[in-house]
Design a protein around this motif. Structure first.
Motif, PDB file in Angstrom:
ATOM      1  N   MET A  90       0.822  -1.203   0.000  1.00 54.42           N
ATOM      2  CA  MET A  90       0.000   0.000   0.000  1.00 54.42           C
ATOM      3  C   MET A  90       0.864   1.266   0.000  1.00 54.42           C
ATOM      4  O   MET A  90       0.550   2.218  -0.686  1.00 54.42           O
ATOM      5  N   LYS A  91       1.962   1.280   0.799  1.00 54.51           N
ATOM      6  CA  LYS A  91       2.851   2.434   0.850  1.00 54.51           C
ATOM      7  C   LYS A  91       3.515   2.673  -0.504  1.00 54.51           C
ATOM      8  O   LYS A  91       3.704   3.812  -0.921  1.00 54.51           O
ATOM      9  N   LYS A  92       3.875   1.592  -1.174  1.00 56.45           N
ATOM     10  CA  LYS A  92       4.510   1.710  -2.487  1.00 56.45           C
ATOM     11  C   LYS A  92       3.546   2.350  -3.487  1.00 56.45           C
ATOM     12  O   LYS A  92       3.935   3.217  -4.277  1.00 56.45           O
ATOM     13  N   PHE A  93       2.284   1.971  -3.449  1.00 59.65           N
ATOM     14  CA  PHE A  93       1.268   2.548  -4.328  1.00 59.65           C
ATOM     15  C   PHE A  93       1.089   4.042  -4.054  1.00 59.65           C
ATOM     16  O   PHE A  93       0.980   4.837  -4.987  1.00 59.65           O
ATOM     17  N   LEU A  94       1.075   4.439  -2.779  1.00 61.08           N
ATOM     18  CA  LEU A  94       0.931   5.850  -2.423  1.00 61.08           C
ATOM     19  C   LEU A  94       2.134   6.663  -2.886  1.00 61.08           C
ATOM     20  O   LEU A  94       1.985   7.774  -3.387  1.00 61.08           O
ATOM     21  N   ARG A  95       3.334   6.121  -2.733  1.00 62.99           N
ATOM     22  CA  ARG A  95       4.546   6.817  -3.186  1.00 62.99           C
ATOM     23  C   ARG A  95       4.542   7.013  -4.687  1.00 62.99           C
ATOM     24  O   ARG A  95       4.864   8.084  -5.197  1.00 62.99           O
ATOM     25  N   ILE A  96       4.190   5.968  -5.409  1.00 64.19           N
ATOM     26  CA  ILE A  96       4.152   6.066  -6.878  1.00 64.19           C
ATOM     27  C   ILE A  96       3.069   7.053  -7.312  1.00 64.19           C
ATOM     28  O   ILE A  96       3.286   7.869  -8.206  1.00 64.19           O
ATOM     29  N   SER A  97       1.926   7.004  -6.668  1.00 67.84           N
ATOM     30  CA  SER A  97       0.837   7.933  -6.993  1.00 67.84           C
ATOM     31  C   SER A  97       1.243   9.371  -6.705  1.00 67.84           C
ATOM     32  O   SER A  97       1.003  10.269  -7.512  1.00 67.84           O
ATOM     33  N   LEU A  98       1.870   9.603  -5.558  1.00 69.79           N
ATOM     34  CA  LEU A  98       2.317  10.944  -5.193  1.00 69.79           C
ATOM     35  C   LEU A  98       3.379  11.441  -6.167  1.00 69.79           C
ATOM     36  O   LEU A  98       3.336  12.598  -6.610  1.00 69.79           O
ATOM     37  N   LEU A  99       4.314  10.591  -6.521  1.00 77.11           N
ATOM     38  CA  LEU A  99       5.348  10.953  -7.487  1.00 77.11           C
ATOM     39  C   LEU A  99       4.742  11.288  -8.847  1.00 77.11           C
ATOM     40  O   LEU A  99       5.127  12.273  -9.487  1.00 77.11           O
ATOM     41  N   LEU A 100       3.788  10.495  -9.269  1.00 78.41           N
ATOM     42  CA  LEU A 100       3.114  10.741 -10.546  1.00 78.41           C
ATOM     43  C   LEU A 100       2.365  12.080 -10.530  1.00 78.41           C
ATOM     44  O   LEU A 100       2.427  12.844 -11.499  1.00 78.41           O
ATOM     45  N   ILE A 101       1.694  12.383  -9.435  1.00 78.90           N
ATOM     46  CA  ILE A 101       0.973  13.658  -9.302  1.00 78.90           C
ATOM     47  C   ILE A 101       1.948  14.834  -9.349  1.00 78.90           C
ATOM     48  O   ILE A 101       1.697  15.826 -10.032  1.00 78.90           O
ATOM     49  N   VAL A 102       3.077  14.713  -8.653  1.00 80.11           N
ATOM     50  CA  VAL A 102       4.083  15.782  -8.652  1.00 80.11           C
ATOM     51  C   VAL A 102       4.656  15.986 -10.052  1.00 80.11           C
ATOM     52  O   VAL A 102       4.812  17.118 -10.513  1.00 80.11           O
ATOM     53  N   VAL A 103       4.956  14.917 -10.762  1.00 79.12           N
ATOM     54  CA  VAL A 103       5.505  15.017 -12.119  1.00 79.12           C
ATOM     55  C   VAL A 103       4.493  15.653 -13.071  1.00 79.12           C
ATOM     56  O   VAL A 103       4.832  16.553 -13.848  1.00 79.12           O
ATOM     57  N   VAL A 104       3.238  15.225 -13.005  1.00 76.98           N
ATOM     58  CA  VAL A 104       2.189  15.798 -13.868  1.00 76.98           C
ATOM     59  C   VAL A 104       1.994  17.273 -13.547  1.00 76.98           C
ATOM     60  O   VAL A 104       1.865  18.105 -14.451  1.00 76.98           O
ATOM     61  N   LEU A 105       1.990  17.628 -12.271  1.00 79.92           N
ATOM     62  CA  LEU A 105       1.834  19.028 -11.869  1.00 79.92           C
ATOM     63  C   LEU A 105       3.017  19.870 -12.352  1.00 79.92           C
ATOM     64  O   LEU A 105       2.828  20.990 -12.840  1.00 79.92           O
ATOM     65  N   ALA A 106       4.230  19.341 -12.246  1.00 80.35           N
ATOM     66  CA  ALA A 106       5.410  20.062 -12.721  1.00 80.35           C
ATOM     67  C   ALA A 106       5.354  20.281 -14.234  1.00 80.35           C
ATOM     68  O   ALA A 106       5.672  21.370 -14.722  1.00 80.35           O
ATOM     69  N   ILE A 107       4.947  19.273 -14.975  1.00 78.95           N
ATOM     70  CA  ILE A 107       4.816  19.410 -16.430  1.00 78.95           C
ATOM     71  C   ILE A 107       3.746  20.450 -16.767  1.00 78.95           C
ATOM     72  O   ILE A 107       3.938  21.294 -17.645  1.00 78.95           O
ATOM     73  N   PHE A 108       2.624  20.412 -16.075  1.00 83.89           N
ATOM     74  CA  PHE A 108       1.546  21.378 -16.305  1.00 83.89           C
ATOM     75  C   PHE A 108       2.028  22.807 -16.056  1.00 83.89           C
ATOM     76  O   PHE A 108       1.784  23.703 -16.869  1.00 83.89           O
ATOM     77  N   ILE A 109       2.712  23.032 -14.943  1.00 81.11           N
ATOM     78  CA  ILE A 109       3.204  24.377 -14.608  1.00 81.11           C
ATOM     79  C   ILE A 109       4.219  24.841 -15.640  1.00 81.11           C
ATOM     80  O   ILE A 109       4.176  25.988 -16.088  1.00 81.11           O
TER      81      ILE A 109
END
Length: 130
Positions: free
Chosen positions: A1-20
């Motif tokens: 479960m922790k691994k899924f949350l880390r990957i999800s958080l990393l993916l959100i940060v990367v998508v947000l950085a690309i958007f900005i």
């Protein structure tokens, strides 16, 4: 479960950085606009930025029975360019600009950022001043 949350958080940060990046830092277009300088002022509540308006030749009609000139509203990040524009209001300028998808408060109110002056002409004589 922790691994899924880390990957999800990393993916959100990367998508947000690309958007900005795409929205505020990616240069969508660049070119030169020419026209008579109407004004260039320094204004702002928190971030004081240089803002200007260039009136281009030609007219347009947005609705029936109206005539309006082509206006190019822009921001200036280079203080030397802004001072030259402020001291030569009424002259005809060729301005090099970059277009972004969004405006940032510390960069100016406009999506169009003028980087340099290509040419400056006296409107009465048509002679290059610079």
């Amino acid at each position: 479960m922790k691994k899924f949350l880390r990957i999800s958080l990393l993916l959100i940060v990367v998508v947000l950085a690309i958007f900005i990046y795409v929205r505020y830092y990616f240069v969508l277009g660049e070119g030169v606009k020419s026209g008579e300088l109407n004004y260039c002022v320094k204004k702002g509540y928190v971030f004081k930025t240089y803002e200007g308006k260039l009136i281009q030749t030609g007219i347009r009609s947005l609705s029936p029975n109206t005539i309006q000139s082509y206006d190019f509203e822009f921001s200036v990040t280079n203080e030397n360019v802004a001072r030259t524009l402020m001291s030569n209001s009424g002259m005809v300028f060729d301005l090099y600009y970059r277009e972004y998808k969004g405006a940032l408060p510390w960069r100016g109110f406009s999506r169009y950022i003028v980087d340099s002056i290509v040419a400056m002409k006296d409107p009465r004589t048509g002679n290059l001043v610079r």
